[in-house]
Design a protein around this motif. Structure first.
Motif, mmCIF file in Angstrom:
data_model
loop_
_atom_site.group_PDB
_atom_site.id
_atom_site.type_symbol
_atom_site.label_atom_id
_atom_site.label_comp_id
_atom_site.label_asym_id
_atom_site.label_seq_id
_atom_site.Cartn_x
_atom_site.Cartn_y
_atom_site.Cartn_z
ATOM 1 N N LYS A 22 12.306 7.984 0.737
ATOM 2 C CA LYS A 22 13.054 7.988 -0.518
ATOM 3 C C LYS A 22 13.148 6.592 -1.113
ATOM 4 O O LYS A 22 13.196 6.424 -2.329
ATOM 5 C CB LYS A 22 14.458 8.571 -0.298
ATOM 6 C CG LYS A 22 14.425 10.083 -0.114
ATOM 7 C CD LYS A 22 15.736 10.627 0.387
ATOM 8 C CE LYS A 22 16.738 10.805 -0.723
ATOM 9 N NZ LYS A 22 17.945 11.512 -0.226
ATOM 10 N N GLN A 23 13.162 5.607 -0.250
ATOM 11 C CA GLN A 23 13.199 4.220 -0.748
ATOM 12 C C GLN A 23 11.805 3.666 -1.023
ATOM 13 O O GLN A 23 11.665 2.486 -1.332
ATOM 14 C CB GLN A 23 13.930 3.331 0.260
ATOM 15 C CG GLN A 23 15.409 3.645 0.336
ATOM 16 C CD GLN A 23 16.109 2.769 1.348
ATOM 17 O OE1 GLN A 23 16.315 1.584 1.108
ATOM 18 N NE2 GLN A 23 16.447 3.335 2.482
ATOM 19 N N ARG A 24 10.822 4.519 -0.930
ATOM 20 C CA ARG A 24 9.434 4.125 -1.212
ATOM 21 C C ARG A 24 8.972 2.974 -0.313
ATOM 22 O O ARG A 24 8.209 2.103 -0.738
ATOM 23 C CB ARG A 24 9.277 3.754 -2.695
ATOM 24 C CG ARG A 24 9.551 4.932 -3.608
ATOM 25 C CD ARG A 24 9.196 4.661 -5.045
ATOM 26 N NE ARG A 24 8.949 5.932 -5.742
ATOM 27 C CZ ARG A 24 8.005 6.124 -6.663
ATOM 28 N NH1 ARG A 24 7.235 5.128 -7.036
ATOM 29 N NH2 ARG A 24 7.842 7.297 -7.215
ATOM 30 N N LEU A 25 9.459 2.962 0.912
ATOM 31 C CA LEU A 25 9.057 1.908 1.844
ATOM 32 C C LEU A 25 7.863 2.350 2.681
ATOM 33 O O LEU A 25 7.361 1.602 3.502
ATOM 34 C CB LEU A 25 10.230 1.536 2.761
ATOM 35 C CG LEU A 25 11.442 0.953 2.024
ATOM 36 C CD1 LEU A 25 12.621 0.782 2.973
ATOM 37 C CD2 LEU A 25 11.076 -0.376 1.367
ATOM 38 N N ASN A 26 7.447 3.593 2.497
ATOM 39 C CA ASN A 26 6.298 4.099 3.228
ATOM 40 C C ASN A 26 5.560 5.060 2.302
ATOM 41 O O ASN A 26 6.188 5.772 1.529
ATOM 42 C CB ASN A 26 6.776 4.831 4.495
ATOM 43 C CG ASN A 26 5.673 4.942 5.531
ATOM 44 O OD1 ASN A 26 4.581 5.414 5.228
ATOM 45 N ND2 ASN A 26 5.958 4.505 6.741
ATOM 46 N N LYS A 27 4.231 5.038 2.385
ATOM 47 C CA LYS A 27 3.430 5.842 1.461
ATOM 48 C C LYS A 27 2.399 6.630 2.248
ATOM 49 O O LYS A 27 1.214 6.296 2.249
ATOM 50 C CB LYS A 27 2.758 4.901 0.451
ATOM 51 C CG LYS A 27 2.163 5.587 -0.758
ATOM 52 C CD LYS A 27 1.619 4.533 -1.720
ATOM 53 C CE LYS A 27 1.055 5.190 -2.969
ATOM 54 N NZ LYS A 27 0.566 4.203 -3.936
ATOM 55 N N PRO A 28 2.827 7.670 2.956
ATOM 56 C CA PRO A 28 1.871 8.434 3.761
ATOM 57 C C PRO A 28 0.973 9.304 2.883
ATOM 58 O O PRO A 28 1.373 9.708 1.791
ATOM 59 C CB PRO A 28 2.771 9.310 4.638
ATOM 60 C CG PRO A 28 4.032 9.467 3.849
ATOM 61 C CD PRO A 28 4.192 8.213 3.028
ATOM 62 N N SER A 29 -0.226 9.557 3.361
ATOM 63 C CA SER A 29 -1.107 10.492 2.646
ATOM 64 C C SER A 29 -0.637 11.915 2.898
ATOM 65 O O SER A 29 -0.549 12.723 1.991
ATOM 66 C CB SER A 29 -2.543 10.319 3.149
ATOM 67 O OG SER A 29 -2.575 10.466 4.569
ATOM 68 N N THR A 30 -0.348 12.185 4.175
ATOM 69 C CA THR A 30 0.090 13.523 4.573
ATOM 70 C C THR A 30 1.287 13.389 5.517
ATOM 71 O O THR A 30 1.285 12.532 6.395
ATOM 72 C CB THR A 30 -1.043 14.268 5.324
ATOM 73 O OG1 THR A 30 -2.161 14.351 4.444
ATOM 74 C CG2 THR A 30 -0.614 15.671 5.743
ATOM 75 N N VAL A 31 2.277 14.224 5.301
ATOM 76 C CA VAL A 31 3.381 14.302 6.250
ATOM 77 C C VAL A 31 3.148 15.549 7.102
ATOM 78 O O VAL A 31 3.004 16.658 6.577
ATOM 79 C CB VAL A 31 4.734 14.366 5.512
ATOM 80 C CG1 VAL A 31 5.862 14.739 6.472
ATOM 81 C CG2 VAL A 31 5.028 13.026 4.844
#
Lengths: 799, 264
Positions: free
Chosen positions: B39-48
Motif C-alpha cells: 500500500k505504501q508502494r515500497l514493493n512492486k511485485p509482478s505477481t503476488v
C-alpha cells in the motif's frame, strides 16, 4: 423513557449510525463523473524548485490534468489566508508571508504541496505523480525553535529576518522587573512543550463539484466550520461569491482543531472542479496526514516566579518561542498570544505578569490550535513552575496552591493579563479531587510500591482555562479577522416537531443529543421529535463552527435565545386563540396556559395555527413559527478544576505506568453528564499521550522522523488507567443563559502537568527537578542512570 | 499499491514453480507486513502468489516436537491447548503480536520468512532450536537467520512447517516500542535437559541472535541471578528515536532476567 432534558445522561442518538457503519463521511460521498486528485508533496525540508517537467505525468494513462504552482499564479488565485493578525511590541504588524496553494519557486517543509495530478482513478493519479520530474536545489533548513532564531540561521521566508513572525508582549515589563528586583526569592524554570500531531481518526478529504447548469460550486470537506471555509476560500483564494459557493462538512471523524483551518487541498479541488467541469476528490493517506495536517504545541519557554518568604506569588516573567512552522495556518498567530499568555495568571492571584512571545518560522508543517490551543501550554508551564517552587521552598505543594488561589469571593476577578474570570471555586475542586484521589493515603501506597521495586509518585495540577470563544468585539480588538458569535434557527413545524439549524459543528461531540436535550428542556418537545442540522452552508445560517469548547456555551446560548423568541411569538398566538392578554400567558411543559385558568393550548396547537393562519392575528403577526438568534458572548467562559495523576516507574526500564487519574472539573451547567464524562476522558487520554508518549520529531535538517504510527506513539486504551475518575463540581457561568462553560478541552489542559508532576515526584530520590515531555522509558532511564546515587546529589539530567 | 497479477495456486509445486520462474513474484502469507508495504508502494511485485490454498496450517504434537504449519495464524498459536501446555512462552509470544486483527491474519511462516529484526517469532525459533521445513529441505534455526530481513531461503523456496522441540521450560518477555509495539527487546528463553538457549530479537542490527554468555550461565544455574552480572555491549545494537543502543544493551539484561524469572 425517563426525563431527557438538561441533566439527563441520554444515550447519544448519533452513535447507532456511527457504530453500525452508516455514518456519512466526506469520503463516503461520490459524485457522478468524479476525478481523483493526488498531491505531489515535497520530500525536501527546504529547496528551490528549479523546474517541474509534467510531460510524462500528463501523458500517463487516465490523467486528465496536472497543475503546478505556475497554473495557480496564472489563474490569479490568492494565497491561503491567515485569520488573525498580531502586532509586534513596536506596533508594527506581524510578518505575513505568502502561503501559496501550490509551492512557487521554493518548498519550505516536507509535505509542502508542489503539484496536483488529476486522473480518472486514484491509482492512475498516483502512478502519474511518480512520473513528475521535479528538479530541486536543496537549501539548509531549520526545524527547531532555538536553531531558527540563532544569528545566521537560514531564512525560511526571504526578508523575514531572524525567522521572527512577531515579537509580542503582554504586561508592563518595567513594573514586573521591579517586583523581581525586590523579591525574596526567584524560581526559574526552562521548559518545552512538545510538538504534537493531531491524528484525527478520519484523515482529511475534500471533494469539489461544479454544477455546469447553475454555475455553483460545492465543496464537501472534513471541516469543523464550513462557513469559515466558505468565507476564507471563497473571498480570499478562489474569488467565488458566497451565493455561488456551498460548503458541506458532513459527519466528521474527529478534528481536535486540525480541521478548523482552510487547507490548500480544499481550494485545489474546488478550483479544479470548475476548471475541468468535473468533480474532483482528494483523500489523504495517513502518511499525508502526518505531514499536512497542522501540528500542535511546540513551545520553548523560560518562566520565573518572584515570591515572598511565605511563598506568595509576587510576579511572573516569561519568555516563549513558539513554532509557527513554514507558513501561517488560519489561527496560528492567536494560539501563543491571546490563547496562551492571557491564561498565565492561572488560578492564582499573581499581581503582575509579563510575557514576551516570539513566533518563529521553521521548515516544518504549520502549527496551529490543537485541543486546548495555548491553554495547555500556559497550564503546563505554570503548574510545573508551581511544583518547582514548592520543591525549592519546602512549602507543601497543595498548601502553596491554596495560599495563592483566587478566592471564591473574588469573582468577577480581573487578572493582570486582560481576562476577567466570572466564576469559579478552586478550593472546592481541589478539596474534592484530593478526597477522590485519596491524597492523604498516598505515602502508604508509595511505601507499598517500593516493596515491589516501583517508584510511585503523585502529581497535582490546578488550572483554569478560557473558552466559549469568544466576544467578537474583544477578539476583533486583539487581531481576529472574524466575529466569534454563534447562531441557531429553531424551526417548529406545523405539527409540533422541531428542527434546529446550528452554526456549530459536531465531529464526535454528540451535539445531536445534547442540543436536542436543550429543546426538550425549554420547549417540552419529545426528544425523538427533534432534529439537529449542522454542517451545510446551504441549510444552516452563517455560523462559526466548533472549536474552543464553544458549542454549548455559545451555540447552545443562541439556541436558548431562539427558543425564547419562539415562546414569545407563541404566547402572542396563544393569547389570540384563547382571547387573553399576552401578559397573562404562561409557557411550561410544551403548553401555553392563561394564568390562573384551566385554558391552555399545546405548542402543536400554536404551531398549527401559525402555519394555517385561519384564526390568527394576521394584522400584527407574521405566520410561521421559525426563529433565528445570533448570540455574541459577553465574555469567555472559565472552566477550571483539579487533576491528580498517580504513576509508578519501573526503575530498571524507566517505564511509567499510569496507575491513577482523578479529574474534578468545573464546567458550569452540565446538559448530559455522560457526554461530559466522555469528553473529559478523551481529553485526559490526549493529555497523558502528550505527557508520556507523543513526540513529533524532526531531525536537525528538517526531515520528519515520526511520520507514521511506527514512530509516532499514540496512547492506546491500556495506557489510560482503568481507575480514571471523572467528576464535576460546578459553578455557573454568570453571563450566558445556560450557565455552561464548555468541557471539550479541560481534560487536555489540566492533565499533562499533573502527570509530569507525578513523574518528578516519583523520581524525587534521584534529585530530579524537572524533565521535559514526553516522559518516555528511555528518557527516564537516562535520568536514573545519570543520578550518582539515590537520595543525594541532585541530578540535572534533563535540564 | 502498484498493479500486480494475483495467483492462488492449489499445490505447493505450482506455487514453487511460479515463484521460482519469476524473480519479481512475491509470496503472500498472512499479509500483515506485506500488504502495508504494498500500500505504501515500497514493493512492486509482478505477481503476488497467495499461499492460502496450500493447506499449510495446523498444529500437531508428535513425541517431543510440536509441528506448526507455516500458514498457522498467531491467534491459533496463542490459543492452542498443546502449545499453551508445552511451550507456554510461544503461546504468550503469539498473543503479543500486533493487535487482534493482525493475529487473526498474520502467520508464523510469513513472519519467519520476512525476518523483521523487531519481529517476535525469530526469537522463539532460535531459542527453541527449531527446524524450518521447506518445499525442498530442512534448515536448522541456527542456520536460518542471516541478518535483518535476510534468511537462508532461496528464491521461490516456501516454508511449509516449523518443528519446535518441546522444552522443559520456556518464556517470552517483550519490551515494546511505544509507537509500533514491535519489540525493542524481546527475549525468548528455553530450558532443555541439554542446556538453556536464549535468543534476543529487536535489539541487534544483525537481527535475532543467541546470547551465548547468558546461555552458559543459565545452563549452570537457571535463575535470574545467574545472569545479573552479565553486561551486554552496545556495539552492533540498534539505536533510534525510541531507544539508544545503550538503552537496548541495558534492557537485554533486564528483560532476560524477567524472562528467566517467568520461566523458572
Amino acid at each position: 423513557m425517563g426525563y431527557q432534558g438538561i441533566g439527563a445522561s441520554v444515550r447519544r442518538k448519533e452513535d447507532l449510525r456511527f457504530l453500525s457503519g452508516k455514518g456519512n463521511y466526506t469520503d463516503d460521498i461520490n459524485r457522478p463523473g468524479q476525478l481523483y486528485a493526488v498531491i505531489k508533496r515535497s520530500d525536501r525540508p527546504h529547496a528551490t524548485i528549479d523546474s517541474i517537467d509534467i510531460a510524462a505525468a500528463s501523458a500517463a494513462p487516465g490523467v486528465v490534468k496536472v497543475f503546478t504552482g505556475a497554473d495557480i499564479v496564472e489563474a490569479g488565485l490568492g494565497g491561503i489566508p491567515c485569520g488573525w493578525q498580531i502586532h509586534n511590541i513596536d506596533g508594527t504588524p506581524m510578518a505575513e508571508p505568502m502561503h501559496p496553494v501550490l509551492a512557487v519557486g521554493k518548498v519550505r517543509h516536507v509535505g509542502d504541496p508542489v503539484a496536483v495530478v488529476i486522473a480518472e482513478s486514484r491509482q492512475d493519479a498516483k502512478n502519474a505523480a511518480e512520473l513528475l520530474d521535479i528538479a530541486y536545489t536543496d537549501m539548509s533548513a531549520v526545524a527547531n525553535l532555538t536553531d531558527a532564531v540563532k544569528p545566521g540561521a537560514v531564512e525560511v521566508h526571504d526578508g523575514v529576518g531572524g525567522n521572527i513572525c512577531y515579537d509580542w508582549a503582554i504586561g508592563d515589563k518595567a513594573i514586573v522587573d521591579g517586583v523581581f528586583a525586590n523579591a525574596h526569592k526567584v524560581v526559574k524554570l526552562d521548559l518545552t512543550n512538545n510538538r504534537l500531531i493531531p491524528n484525527a481518526m478520519e484523515p482529511r478529504v475534500a471533494l469539489g463539484d461544479f454544477d455546469t447548469s447553475s454555475g455553483d460550486w460545492t465543496l464537501y470537506t472534513t471541516s469543523q466550520n464550513p462557513h469559515v471555509i466558505r468565507l476564507l476560500m471563497g473571498a480570499f483564494v478562489l474569488h467565488i461569491p458566497e451565493n455561488k459557493l456551498r460548503v458541506v462538512a458532513p459527519d466528521v471523524g474527529g478534528g481536535f482543531g486540525s480541521k478548523i483551518y482552510h487547507y490548500a487541498e480544499e481550494a485545489i479541488v474546488t478550483w479544479a472542479a470548475g476548471k475541468l467541469r468535473r468533480p474532483v476528490k482528494w483523500t489523504a493517506d495517513r502518511s499525508e496526514s502526518f505531514m499536512s495536517d497542522a501540528h500542535g504545541r511546540d513551545h520553548v519557554s523560560t518562566a520565573e516566579m518572584a515570591i515572598d518568604k511565605e511563598g506568595h506569588f509576587l510576579g511572573l516573567r516569561i519568555t516563549t518561542l513558539a513554532n509557527m512552522g513554514a507558513y501561517l495556518s488560519t489561527f496560528a498567530p492567536a494560539v501563543p498570544t491571546y490563547l496562551y499568555a492571557t491564561l498565565l495568571a492561572g488560578v492564582y492571584k499573581t499581581p503582575v505578569i509579563y510575557c514576551n512571545v516570539k513566533a518563529v518560522f521553521t521548515n516544518t508543517v504549520p502549527v496551529d490550535a490543537y485541543r486546548g490551543a495555548g491553554r495547555p501550554e500556559a497550564t503546563y508551564l505554570l503548574e510545573r513552575l508551581v511544583d518547582v517552587i514548592a520543591l525549592e521552598t519546602g512549602i507543601d505543594k497543595v498548601e502553596l496552591r491554596r495560599k495563592n488561589f483566587i478566592g471564591v469571593d473574588a469573582f468577577p476577578y480581573q487578572t493582570p493579563v486582560a481576562l476577567q474570570y466570572d466564576s469559579g471555586d478552586y478550593q472546592t475542586t481541589l478539596k474534592v479531587a484530593l478526597k477522590n484521589a485519596d491524597w492523604d493515603g498516598f505515602e502508604a501506597r508509595r511505601a507499598e510500591a517500593k516493596k515491589r521495586g516501583k517508584l510511585r509518585g503523585i502529581g497535582i495540577s490546578t488550572y483554569v482555562e478560557a473558552c466559549g470563544i469568544a466576544p467578537s468585539a474583544v477578539v476583533g480588538s486583539l487581531g481576529a479577522r472574524a466575529g466569534l458569535y454563534e447562531v441557531a434557527e429553531i424551526r417548529v413545524h406545523p405539527t409540533g416537531s422541531v428542527t434546529v439549524f446550528t452554526g456549530t459543528h459536531s465531529h464526535g461531540q454528540g451535539h445531536e443529543t445534547t442540543f436536542a436535550q436543550l429543546v426538550v428542556d425549554q420547549l417540552g418537545v419529545p426528544f425523538d421529535q427533534i432534529e439537529i442540522v449542522h454542517g451545510d452552508t446551504a441549510k444552516i445560517p452563517f455560523g462559526m463552527g466548533t472549536y474552543g469548547s464553544r458549542s454549548l456555551p455559545v451555540g447552545g446560548s443562541a439556541m436558548v435565545k431562539a427558543m425564547d423568541k419562539v415562546i414569545a411569538k407563541g404566547k402572542k398566538i396563544a393569547a389570540h386563540l384563547m382571547e387573553a392578554a399576552v401578559e397573562d400567558i404562561e409557557f411550561k411543559d410544551n403548553t401555553f396556559t392563561v394564568a390562573g385558568t384551566d385554558k391552555s393550548k399545546t405548542l402543536t396547537d400554536i404551531s398549527l395555527a401559525a402555519y394555517v393562519p385561519h384564526n390568527y392575528p394576521i394584522e400584527e403577526l407574521e405566520p410561521g413559527l421559525d426563529e433565528t438568534a445570533f448570540y455574541d458572548p459577553k465574555n469567555f467562559t472559565f472552566p477550571g478544576g483539579c487533576h491528580i495523576a498517580e504513576v509508578e516507574i519501573d526503575p530498571e526500564t524507566g517505564v511509567v505506568e499510569m496507575v491513577g487519574f482523578t479529574a474534578v472539573d468545573d464546567v458550569g451547567r452540565v446538559v448530559n453528564p455522560m457526554i461530559v464524562e466522555g469528553q473529559v476522558q478523551g481529553g485526559v487520554a490526549q493529555g497523558i499521550g502528550q505527557a508520556l508518549m507523543e513526540a513529533c520529531t524532526y531531525d536537525s535538517d528538517g526531515q520528519l522522523l515520526s511520520g507514521s504510527y511506527m514512530d509516532y506513539a499514540m496512547p492506546r486504551a491500556n495506557d489510560i488507567p482503568g481507575s480514571l475518575s471523572v467528576a464535576t463540581e460546578n459553578t455557573l457561568c454568570t453571563h450566558n443563559p445556560l450557565g455552561s462553560k464548555g468541557c471539550g478541552e479541560v481534560g487536555a489542559i489540566g492533565s499533562p502537568p499533573a502527570v509530569i508532576n507525578a513523574v518528578v515526584d516519583a523520581l524525587k530520590e534521584y534529585g530530579v527537578r524537572h524533565l521535559d515531555m514526553p516522559a518516555t522509558g528511555a528518557k527516564l532511564w537516562s535520568i536514573i542512570q545519570a543520578a550518582p546515587s539515590s537520595g543525594h546529589t541532585p541530578a540535572m539530567a534533563a535540564e | 499499491m502498484y498493479d500486480f497479477a494475483y495467483q492462488k495456486p492449489g499445490s505447493l509445486a505450482d506455487a514453487v514453480s511460479v515463484l521460482s520462474g519469476d524473480m519479481e513474484a512475491k509470496a503472500l502469507a498472512g499479509g500483515q507486513t506485506f500488504i502495508p508495504v504494498l500500500k505504501q508502494r515500497l514493493n512492486k511485485p509482478s505477481t503476488v502468489v497467495d499461499l492460502a490454498g496450500l493447506g499449510l496450517s495446523g498444529i500437531t504434537v508428535s513425541g517431543d516436537v510440536i509441528t506448526i504449519g507455516a500458514m498457522t495464524r498467531h491467534a491459533d498459536i496463542a490459543s492452542n491447548a498443546d502449545i499453551k501446555a508445552k511451550i507456554p512462552g510461544l503461546a504468550h509470544q503469539a498473543s503479543l503480536i500486533g493487535d487482534e486483527a493482525v493475529r487473526h491474519r498474520g502467520t508464523m511462516g510469513g513472519s519467519l520468512a520476512n525476518n523483521d529484526p523487531a519481529a517476535c517469532y525469530p526469537s522463539a525459533l532460535l531459542a527453541l532450536g527449531g527446524t524450518i521445513k521447506t518445499d525442498r529441505r530442512t534448515i536448522a534455526a541456527d542456520d536460518f537467520f542471516q541478518g535483518m530481513f535476510t534468511t537462508a531461503l532461496d528464491q521461490g523456496e516456501i516454508i511449509t512447517s516449523i518443528d519446535l522441540p518441546i522444552p522443559e521450560k520456556s518464556a517470552y518477555e517483550k519490551f515494546r516500542n511505544p509507537a509500533s509495539r514491535y519489540a525493542i527487546v524481546g527475549v525468548f528463553v528455553a530450558k532443555f535437559a541439554s542446556g538453556v538457549r536464549l535468543a534476543i530479537t529487536g535489539a541487534s542490527q544483525g537481527g535475532v541472535f543467541r546470547h551465548t554468555e547468558m546461555e552458559k550461565a543459565l545452563s549452570a544455574n537457571f535463575a535470574p541471578d545467574a545472569i545479573a552480572g552479565i553486561v551486554t555491549p552496545a556495539d552492533g545494537l540498534n539505536g533510534d528515536i525510541h531507544a539508544s543502543a545503550e538503552y537496548r544493551a541495558h534492557l537485554i539484561g533486564v528483560i532476560s532476567k524477567r524472562a528467566v524469572a517467568k520461566a523458572a
